[in-house]
Design an enzyme around this catalytic site. Structure first.
Site, short mmCIF file in Angstrom:
data_model
loop_
_atom_site.label_atom_id
_atom_site.label_comp_id
_atom_site.label_asym_id
_atom_site.label_seq_id
_atom_site.Cartn_x
_atom_site.Cartn_y
_atom_site.Cartn_z
N ARG A 71 1.11 49.02 -83.02
CA ARG A 71 1.35 47.79 -83.76
C ARG A 71 0.06 46.96 -83.80
O ARG A 71 -0.71 46.95 -82.86
CB ARG A 71 2.46 46.96 -83.11
N TYR A 199 1.87 53.69 -89.11
CA TYR A 199 2.36 53.76 -87.72
C TYR A 199 3.74 53.11 -87.58
O TYR A 199 3.96 52.00 -88.08
CB TYR A 199 1.37 53.10 -86.74
N LYS A 208 11.08 46.44 -85.50
CA LYS A 208 10.59 45.16 -85.02
C LYS A 208 10.58 44.11 -86.14
O LYS A 208 10.88 42.94 -85.91
CB LYS A 208 9.18 45.32 -84.42
N HIS A 228 14.60 41.78 -77.75
CA HIS A 228 13.88 43.02 -77.39
C HIS A 228 14.48 43.54 -76.09
O HIS A 228 13.85 43.47 -75.03
CB HIS A 228 12.39 42.70 -77.24
N SER A 250 6.83 45.79 -74.41
CA SER A 250 6.59 47.16 -74.87
C SER A 250 5.94 47.99 -73.76
O SER A 250 5.05 47.50 -73.07
CB SER A 250 5.66 47.12 -76.09
N CYS A 252 7.13 48.90 -70.97
CA CYS A 252 7.39 48.42 -69.61
C CYS A 252 8.72 48.93 -69.06
O CYS A 252 9.24 48.36 -68.09
CB CYS A 252 7.33 46.91 -69.55
N ASP A 279 16.02 49.52 -76.96
CA ASP A 279 14.90 48.67 -77.40
C ASP A 279 15.33 47.31 -77.96
O ASP A 279 14.64 46.33 -77.75
CB ASP A 279 14.07 49.40 -78.46
N ARG A 371 4.56 59.02 -79.56
CA ARG A 371 5.99 58.69 -79.55
C ARG A 371 6.85 59.84 -80.06
O ARG A 371 6.39 60.70 -80.77
CB ARG A 371 6.23 57.46 -80.42
P1 GTP Z 1 8.60 50.45 -75.89
O1 GTP Z 1 9.24 51.59 -76.59
O2 GTP Z 1 7.15 50.31 -76.18
O3 GTP Z 1 9.33 49.16 -76.12
O4 GTP Z 1 8.59 50.81 -74.30
P2 GTP Z 1 9.71 50.77 -73.18
O5 GTP Z 1 9.88 49.39 -72.67
O6 GTP Z 1 10.94 51.46 -73.64
O7 GTP Z 1 9.03 51.59 -71.99
P3 GTP Z 1 9.30 53.11 -71.49
O8 GTP Z 1 10.65 53.25 -70.83
O9 GTP Z 1 9.02 54.03 -72.61
O10 GTP Z 1 8.20 53.24 -70.38
C1 GTP Z 1 6.83 53.03 -70.65
C2 GTP Z 1 5.98 53.69 -69.61
O11 GTP Z 1 6.28 53.14 -68.32
C3 GTP Z 1 6.21 55.18 -69.51
O12 GTP Z 1 4.98 55.84 -69.36
C4 GTP Z 1 7.05 55.35 -68.28
O13 GTP Z 1 6.83 56.58 -67.65
C5 GTP Z 1 6.62 54.17 -67.41
N1 GTP Z 1 7.74 53.67 -66.58
C6 GTP Z 1 9.01 53.43 -66.98
N2 GTP Z 1 9.80 53.02 -65.95
C7 GTP Z 1 8.99 52.98 -64.85
C8 GTP Z 1 9.21 52.64 -63.47
O14 GTP Z 1 10.31 52.27 -63.04
N3 GTP Z 1 8.12 52.71 -62.64
C9 GTP Z 1 6.89 53.12 -63.08
N4 GTP Z 1 5.90 53.17 -62.21
N5 GTP Z 1 6.66 53.47 -64.39
C10 GTP Z 1 7.68 53.39 -65.26
C1 SPV Z 2 7.26 48.48 -79.01
O1 SPV Z 2 6.04 48.42 -79.16
O2 SPV Z 2 7.90 47.59 -78.38
C2 SPV Z 2 8.02 49.61 -79.54
C3 SPV Z 2 7.36 50.52 -80.45
O3 SPV Z 2 9.21 49.74 -79.27
S1 SPV Z 2 7.13 49.83 -82.04
O4 SPV Z 2 8.19 50.30 -82.88
O5 SPV Z 2 5.84 50.30 -82.49
O6 SPV Z 2 7.19 48.40 -81.94
MN MN Z 3 9.94 48.14 -77.87
#
Ligand code: GTP
Ligand code: SPV
Ligand code: MN
Length: 596
Positions: A71, A199, A208, A228, A250, A252, A279, A371
């Site tokens: 983004r 993207y 979003k 979110h 994001s 996290c 999400d 992704r």
């Molecule tokens: P967006 O799709 O961008 O909104 O991300 P998200 O909030 O869904 O995050 P996601 O669950 O995809 O995790 C992002 C990264 O953090 C990944 O590389 C995970 O492996 C890592 N991660 C997720 N949960 C944990 C956790 O509890 N501990 C640690 N150390 N890393 C984590």
């Molecule tokens: C984020 O960045 O929080 C995502 C991926 O979930 S995007 O659709 O690119 O915003």
């Molecule tokens: Mn997200």
């Protein structure tokens, strides 16, 4: 052939056709034949690569341009009449100026191309929460991704009828010129114009752009919330399910938390976790005075790196069919790989840029923001009621972020108002989900800094107002899975072990467990967190133990005191749009800190 007689839709399509001059127009009806044809066409041009259909049936590979992989927050604008209504949290452009500038970029941009018209619904069609959109695009990747991420096709126009209540989404890849890349939102016109990107988050306009930026503005005016947030259900051994929504910035951990598998001692007793969304949540007050949530999406646009059979087996399973992978490693067997999938990086593969990749080069093969786009129906832990038109009742809301220091593993806020305050001062280290530097701590209130379609001060007021109207509000918590030790290692094992904290949260909601009162809120007593069977996570040569638990549950007032002046500065940006209640909450926290 137009798929609708809705005059407003026809006018919108005509207007965009006049502007962009496509060679032809294709209305997306959502049929398998039509989408199969588009997949074939995209493979013939190289826009998609068909993966090994035995190992990965229905799966395709895609690369975006190398300078177009996340983004673009600095090129994302809220175009409302008054700048102050966009607030310091948004870039602002005058709507008239924005339309003129964008029209110049769009003019004749589809010459020699096809214009696709995608009717889509955010939310299950027929749900009182659902809202329609029409996205125009010149990208087959967008059409196929929208098919996974939203509900598309004819039934959407049946739902819309002759109503004008739909979001007008206009996207064109144009020349993928980063200098002319703009993601423009017109909340007062229900419109989104996106140009020069391919993207996901910039171009899948249901996500979003609509479901957060436009919808948050609609929610403020109509009395609901667009957030979110992931949504998950926790089933206890008696079969009762408690639903929790969680806002993390994001990258996290939303997808991972939404699909987590509890540690064995819990699954043996009969605990289960069900995914409703990973999400975005749309939340409304139900007749029973509780807050009810739906997931407006139909699939996952999930982070690939770090996803594996240990960390998130449900996500891996979800991507085994009918999935589009973007910017990961393409193996010579036509399968996919990314950092953290397993410990055997493939030889002879191509990296996310399409170049031969040597795993020993030290360069990652997959982009850190690579992704997968996978249908929700593929996920083994989808809640049976995840598409329930009335949503699910939310018992707890969790805020969280990446905080190397300061924020403890978990705490419960005092009440809704104090919870809104804690949401408003959230901070997190930046990630690869957006362009710009990573690992920099920034304030990201409610994980909505890049997504609130209006002034964040008004957004906080809207949350406070909602609190007045919810007679039975969810309890509000804050978590941090990412605290580091002095060696820079995560102290907490995370992932499935986060269930140990979720369990405490559920017990707090049910009034089943006591807590320690601190200056920031209620934290668990160490005896109430089950940690003794954590034997798989060794760092700094030691098993996770009581000292480690004490360390991450601690509220260190030295650090908290240091956070107060930057919060004051942050708040000051909002001027008279800052709710006085939040300034009072901050003052109260400050005085509690000095007493602590
Ligand atoms: P967006 O799709 O961008 O909104 O991300 P998200 O909030 O869904 O995050 P996601 O669950 O995809 O995790 C992002 C990264 O953090 C990944 O590389 C995970 O492996 C890592 N991660 C997720 N949960 C944990 C956790 O509890 N501990 C640690 N150390 N890393 C984590
Ligand atoms: C984020 O960045 O929080 C995502 C991926 O979930 S995007 O659709 O690119 O915003
Ligand atoms: Mn997200």
């Amino acid at each position: 052939m137009a798929l609708t007689t809705n005059k407003m839709v026809l006018d919108f399509v005509d207007e965009m056709k006049e502007l962009c001059s496509p060679d032809n127009i294709v209305w997306i009806d959502g049929s398998k034949e039509q989408l199969d044809g588009l997949r074939e066409q995209a493979c013939s041009t190289g826009e998609l690569i068909k993966l090994d259909q035995e190992k990965l049936p229905g799966c395709y590979y895609h690369r975006s341009a190398i300078d177009d992989v996340a983004r673009v927050e600095d090129r994302t604008f809220i175009c409302c009449k008054k700048e102050v209504d966009a607030g310091p949290n948004n870039n602002w452009m005058d709507p008239a100026q924005a339309y003129t500038m964008a029209a110049d970029i769009f003019r004749s941009s589809m010459k020699g191309r096809t214009m696709y018209v995608i009717p889509f619904s955010m939310g299950p069609i027929g749900s009182p929460f659902a809202k329609a959109g029409v996205e125009i695009t010149d990208s087959i990747y967008v059409v196929l991704s929208m098919d996974i991420m939203t509900r598309i096709g004819r039934p959407v126009f049946d739902m819309l009828g002759d109503s004008n209540d739909f979001v007008r989404g206009m996207h064109c890849k144009c020349d993928l010129d980063a200098e002319k890349r703009y993601i423009l939102h017109f909340p007062e016109d229900n419109a989104i114009w996106s140009m020069n990107s391919g993207y996901g988050g910039n171009v899948l306009l249901g996500k979003k752009c609509f479901a957060l930026r436009i919808a948050s503005y609609q929610g403020k005016n109509e009395g609901w919330l667009a957030e979110h947030m992931l949504i998950l259900g926790i089933e206890n051994p008696q079969g009762e399910v408690t639903y929790i929504a969680g806002a993390f910035p994001s990258q996290c951990g939303k997808t991972n938390l939404a699909m987590l598998i509890p540690p064995e001692q819990y699954t043996k007793k009969g605990y289960k976790v069900w995914t409703v969304g990973d999400d975005i949540a749309w939340l409304r007050i139900g007749d029973d005075g509780r807050l009810w949530a739906i997931n407006p999406e139909n699939g996952f646009f999930g982070v690939a790196p770090g996803t594996n059979m240990k960390s998130n087996p449900n996500a891996v399973t979800a991507t085994m069919r009918d999935t589009i992978f973007t910017n990961v490693v393409l193996t010579k067997e036509n399968t996919v790989w990314w950092e953290g999938l397993d410990k055997n990086p493939p030889q002879g593969a191509l990296d996310w840029k399409g170049n031969p990749w040597d795993p020993s080069s030290g360069e990652p093969g997959a982009h850190p923001n690579s992704r997968f786009t996978a249908p929700a129906r593929n996920c083994p832990c989808m809640a049976s009621n995840w598409e329930d038109p009335k949503g699910v009742p939310i018992s707890a809301i969790i805020f969280g972020g990446r905080r190397a220091k300061v924020a403890p593993l978990v705490f419960q806020t005092k009440d809704w108002q104090n919870g809104v305050f804690i949401g408003s001062i959230m901070a997190s280290e930046t990630t690869a989900a957006a362009t710009g530097s990573t690992g920099v701590l920034r304030r990201d209130p409610f994980a909505m800094l890049p997504f609130s379609g209006y002034n964040m001060g008004d957004y906080w007021q809207h949350w406070l107002d909602m609190g007045e109207k919810i007679s039975n509000p969810p309890k509000i918590f804050h978590v941090n899975w990412f605290r580091l030790d002095d060696g820079g290692n995560f102290i907490w094992p995370g992932f499935g072990d986060n269930f140990r904290i979720i369990d405490w949260i559920v017990r707090r909601c049910n009034g089943e467990v006591d807590a320690r009162e601190t200056a920031i809120g209620y934290t668990p007593r160490t005896k109430d967190i089950d940690y003794e069977d954590i034997d798989h996570y060794i760092h700094a040569g030691r098993r996770f133990n009581l000292d480690a638990l004490r360390a991450i549950l601690s509220v260190e007032s030295v650090y908290w005191k240091e956070t107060i002046p930057p919060i004051k500065e942050f708040y000051a940006q909002f001027g008279d749009r800052l709710p006085k209640i939040l300034a009072d909450e901050l003052a109260a926290l400050e005085s509690r800190m000095w007493l602590a």
